[in-house]
Scaffold this motif. Structure first.
Motif, mmCIF file in Angstrom:
data_model
loop_
_atom_site.group_PDB
_atom_site.id
_atom_site.type_symbol
_atom_site.label_atom_id
_atom_site.label_comp_id
_atom_site.label_asym_id
_atom_site.label_seq_id
_atom_site.Cartn_x
_atom_site.Cartn_y
_atom_site.Cartn_z
ATOM 1 N N TYR A 23 0.813 -1.218 0.000
ATOM 2 C CA TYR A 23 0.000 0.000 0.000
ATOM 3 C C TYR A 23 0.850 1.273 0.000
ATOM 4 O O TYR A 23 1.948 1.319 0.550
ATOM 5 C CB TYR A 23 -0.940 -0.006 1.215
ATOM 6 C CG TYR A 23 -1.869 -1.192 1.212
ATOM 7 C CD1 TYR A 23 -3.051 -1.167 0.485
ATOM 8 C CD2 TYR A 23 -1.540 -2.353 1.913
ATOM 9 C CE1 TYR A 23 -3.900 -2.275 0.458
ATOM 10 C CE2 TYR A 23 -2.378 -3.457 1.893
ATOM 11 C CZ TYR A 23 -3.558 -3.406 1.158
ATOM 12 O OH TYR A 23 -4.373 -4.498 1.130
ATOM 13 N N ASP A 24 0.254 2.312 -0.629
ATOM 14 C CA ASP A 24 0.874 3.639 -0.649
ATOM 15 C C ASP A 24 0.442 4.468 0.553
ATOM 16 O O ASP A 24 1.155 5.380 0.976
ATOM 17 C CB ASP A 24 0.479 4.384 -1.933
ATOM 18 C CG ASP A 24 0.892 3.643 -3.183
ATOM 19 O OD1 ASP A 24 2.088 3.679 -3.505
ATOM 20 O OD2 ASP A 24 0.019 3.023 -3.820
ATOM 21 N N GLY A 25 -0.743 4.181 1.070
ATOM 22 C CA GLY A 25 -1.269 4.946 2.192
ATOM 23 C C GLY A 25 -1.916 4.049 3.222
ATOM 24 O O GLY A 25 -2.433 2.970 2.889
ATOM 25 N N LEU A 26 -1.881 4.486 4.481
ATOM 26 C CA LEU A 26 -2.510 3.751 5.580
ATOM 27 C C LEU A 26 -3.352 4.734 6.385
ATOM 28 O O LEU A 26 -2.834 5.709 6.934
ATOM 29 C CB LEU A 26 -1.449 3.114 6.484
ATOM 30 C CG LEU A 26 -1.947 2.411 7.758
ATOM 31 C CD1 LEU A 26 -2.825 1.206 7.393
ATOM 32 C CD2 LEU A 26 -0.774 1.988 8.638
ATOM 33 N N ALA A 27 -4.679 4.482 6.434
ATOM 34 C CA ALA A 27 -5.591 5.327 7.205
ATOM 35 C C ALA A 27 -5.956 4.597 8.490
ATOM 36 O O ALA A 27 -6.397 3.447 8.453
ATOM 37 C CB ALA A 27 -6.838 5.651 6.399
ATOM 38 N N ILE A 28 -5.780 5.266 9.642
ATOM 39 C CA ILE A 28 -5.966 4.608 10.942
ATOM 40 C C ILE A 28 -6.733 5.502 11.902
ATOM 41 O O ILE A 28 -6.899 6.699 11.676
ATOM 42 C CB ILE A 28 -4.610 4.239 11.575
ATOM 43 C CG1 ILE A 28 -3.796 5.524 11.859
ATOM 44 C CG2 ILE A 28 -3.830 3.292 10.688
ATOM 45 C CD1 ILE A 28 -2.535 5.288 12.665
ATOM 46 N N ARG A 29 -7.179 4.878 12.978
ATOM 47 C CA ARG A 29 -7.618 5.611 14.165
ATOM 48 C C ARG A 29 -6.635 5.269 15.285
ATOM 49 O O ARG A 29 -5.434 5.299 15.072
ATOM 50 C CB ARG A 29 -9.063 5.256 14.515
ATOM 51 C CG ARG A 29 -10.083 5.869 13.559
ATOM 52 C CD ARG A 29 -11.479 5.767 14.147
ATOM 53 N NE ARG A 29 -12.504 6.199 13.231
ATOM 54 C CZ ARG A 29 -12.897 7.459 13.084
ATOM 55 N NH1 ARG A 29 -12.321 8.414 13.781
ATOM 56 N NH2 ARG A 29 -13.866 7.767 12.250
ATOM 57 N N SER A 30 -7.128 4.862 16.440
ATOM 58 C CA SER A 30 -6.217 4.611 17.561
ATOM 59 C C SER A 30 -5.890 3.137 17.756
ATOM 60 O O SER A 30 -4.909 2.806 18.424
ATOM 61 C CB SER A 30 -6.812 5.167 18.858
ATOM 62 O OG SER A 30 -8.083 4.582 19.115
ATOM 63 N N ALA A 31 -6.673 2.226 17.168
ATOM 64 C CA ALA A 31 -6.452 0.804 17.430
ATOM 65 C C ALA A 31 -5.195 0.282 16.742
ATOM 66 O O ALA A 31 -4.508 -0.591 17.263
ATOM 67 C CB ALA A 31 -7.671 0.001 16.967
ATOM 68 N N THR A 32 -4.883 0.798 15.565
ATOM 69 C CA THR A 32 -3.705 0.338 14.827
ATOM 70 C C THR A 32 -2.440 0.923 15.436
ATOM 71 O O THR A 32 -2.340 2.142 15.602
ATOM 72 C CB THR A 32 -3.798 0.744 13.344
ATOM 73 O OG1 THR A 32 -4.984 0.175 12.785
ATOM 74 C CG2 THR A 32 -2.594 0.247 12.566
ATOM 75 N N LYS A 33 -1.469 0.073 15.751
ATOM 76 C CA LYS A 33 -0.182 0.516 16.272
ATOM 77 C C LYS A 33 0.852 0.403 15.146
ATOM 78 O O LYS A 33 1.204 -0.699 14.730
ATOM 79 C CB LYS A 33 0.260 -0.336 17.465
ATOM 80 C CG LYS A 33 -0.812 -0.512 18.545
ATOM 81 C CD LYS A 33 -1.302 0.802 19.115
ATOM 82 C CE LYS A 33 -2.371 0.575 20.183
ATOM 83 N NZ LYS A 33 -3.011 1.834 20.617
#
Length: 529
Positions: free
Chosen positions: A47-57
């Protein structure tokens, strides 16, 4: 051209997913993936981009596998779940959405204050259990109470505005809050000890930094007035939970309301089960409006970057175009390090930041350089500060920013001078770029000193007397600290002197105190870059 690919590893609204699709970006929506670090590491390289909130470390191990990753977008303000240095080292832009949930978080703090004052959760549980304990739940009025706000930035100022509307008397502790801004908000600016002694209700709205960690320590809590109520909807770790529990049991603290905890998810905590405590599971940003706002904002920002190279709200890089980046990049690093140098030495209120650009750098995009310098300056106190938003954050606190450009006037083709004026002093540091890419300090407080900026350094001021160099070298050697370089400067023979010591190991507080006992040493500070 192949369409960019974005992985969404936390829950994001369908409208945000659609923004990516409408912009021609391929989207892989796996909202539960963030909890599976092994699976994330296995596929992140696609992937070129990663969209997260707080769960992904997003750890350094994950980033090591992210061979194609260009941008991480955090829907929310806190980026403590992203290894920023590791991302920066790999050239990955990290964006956040700093203002999308401010109102929601502020409103939650106000809601917790009311719940605590009127014992609403306990009264609700009692009534629904079939009891009618009207005399048991004797609350207190909010009107006329002294509210102490620790951290009066974006969220804290909204809380202050709401509290003033509730006819509370508001006092605030924030080293970056100017007297003018306090007057505008209708609050009284005070020192921390004064706030602890006077406030009937204390609410925290400061980021987690080395300076704010455990700001309500056992010692600080002991200074509060009897019957105080404490609210924390900011960050876990700002309050000593064990000490708070003891003071709640003793009755010194009348009640506490917490939305954040040292360990999260908080399945056990010393505060749980106490009758005068209200707890919620990190709901500060949990409203439909806030979740939608930050999701849409992060999708737009990431799309703009992947498709056009535009950078917005990046925490590790300023807004610049792709064409400007190669020339500006070393000067951005220099400006940020000069700011960090001054920021780590500044512990009182900043009134004015003056930046002078001389020579070739004066013809570059100095707004980006100023943003980097201000972010570096404020970051020791505001860990989550966004480089792009740094000047506006400074202005919100009443800090004046002045920029001056000049043609070449000295020995350097380009020179950046940063001057910080506080209530008590004015401090200036200047630097340049050598060999095309290396930031170097060339002057501190008017004293010429040539030193490369290394990851770990000691800054020592002393009286220019014989024997100092030998003593500092011996002391560091005896404590296993390897010296990478030592650079010295003085105003005149026997006058004031400065030493910048590049070191390979961390110097602890005990050794710093020992260095301070060397004859003629005035001050010693451990700096990191």
């Amino acid at each position: 051209m192949t369409a960019p690919k974005v992985l969404i590893s936390d829950a994001l609204s369908p409208a945000a997913v659609q923004i990516f699709k409408d912009r021609g970006i391929e989207v892989d929506f796996q909202p539960a993936l963030g909890k599976d670090k092994d699976k994330l590491a296995e596929i992140i390289g696609n992937y070129d981009g990663l969209a997260i909130r707080s769960a992904t470390k997003v750890t350094s191990a994950i980033l090591a596998k992210a061979t194609n990753l260009k941008v991480i977008g955090r829907a929310g303000i806190g980026v403590d779940n992203v290894d920023i240095p590791a991302a920066t080292a790999r050239g990955v832009i990290v964006m956040n959405t700093p203002f999308g949930n401010s109102i929601t978080t502020a409103e939650h703090a106000i809601a917790m204050m009311f719940a605590l004052a009127r014992e609403i959760p306990a009264a609700d549980a009692s009534t629904q259990a079939g009891k009618w304990e009207k005399n048991r739940f004797m609350g207190v009025e909010i009107t006329g109470k002294v509210l102490g706000i620790i951290g009066c930035g974006n969220i804290g100022s909204i809380v202050a505005d709401r509290a003033v509307g509730l006819k509370m008397r508001v006092i605030a502790f924030d080293p970056f809050l100017s007297a003018e801004r306090a007057l505008e908000l209708g609050v009284e600016k005070v020192e921390l000890d004064d706030l602890l002694a006077r406030a009937e209700i204390i609410t925290l709205h400061t980021p987690m930094t080395p300076q704010t960690r455990n700001i309500l320590s056992r010692e600080a809590l002991a200074k509060t007035r009897p019957g105080v109520r404490i609210i924390n909807c900011a960050r876990g770790g700002l309050v000593d939970e064990e000490a708070l529990a003891e003071l709640l049991r003793s009755g010194h603290v009348a009640g506490a309301a917490l939305d954040v905890f040292v360990e999260e998810p908080a399945t056990a905590n010393p505060l749980f089960g106490l009758p005068n405590v209200v707890c919620t599971p990190h709901l500060g940003a949990s409203t439909t409006e806030a979740q939608e706002n930050v999701a849409l904002q992060v999708a737009e920002q990431m799309s703009d970057y992947l498709l056009r190279g535009a950078i917005s709200n990046a925490v590790n890089f300023p807004s610049i175009t792709a064409e400007e980046a190669p020339r500006l990049k070393p000067y951005i690093s220099l400006a940020e390090k000069l700011g960090s140098f001054a920021g780590q030495l500044t512990e009182t209120d900043i009134k004015t930041i003056r930046i002078v650009y001389e020579g070739d750098v004066a013809h570059m995009k100095i707004k980006a350089l100023t943003s980097a310098a201000v972010a570096g300056l404020l970051r020791p106190a505001l860990a989550d500060i966004n480089i792009v938003a740094a000047p506006s954050v400074a202005r919100e606190r009443g800090i004046v920013i002045e920029e001056t450009t000049r043609e070449k006037t000295g020995d350097h083709d380009s020179l950046i001078t940063l001057e910080v004026e506080t209530e008590n002093l004015t401090r200036a540091v200047a630097g340049t770029i050598i060999a095309g890419t290396k930031p170097r300090i060339v002057q501190i407080k008017g004293i010429n000193v040539e030193a490369d900026l290394l990851p770990r350094m000691l800054y020592i001021t002393n009286h220019d007397r014989p024997g100092f160099i030998g003593r500092i070298g011996t002391l560091l050697g005896e404590n296993g600290i390897n010296i990478a370089h030592m650079q010295f400067g003085r105003d005149f023979e026997g006058g004031n002197a400065i030493a910048l010591v590049g070191i390979d190991q961390v110097v602890g507080e005990t050794l710093l105190k020992e260095i301070n006992t060397i004859p003629n040493v005035v001050q010693v500070k451990a700096l990191t870059f």
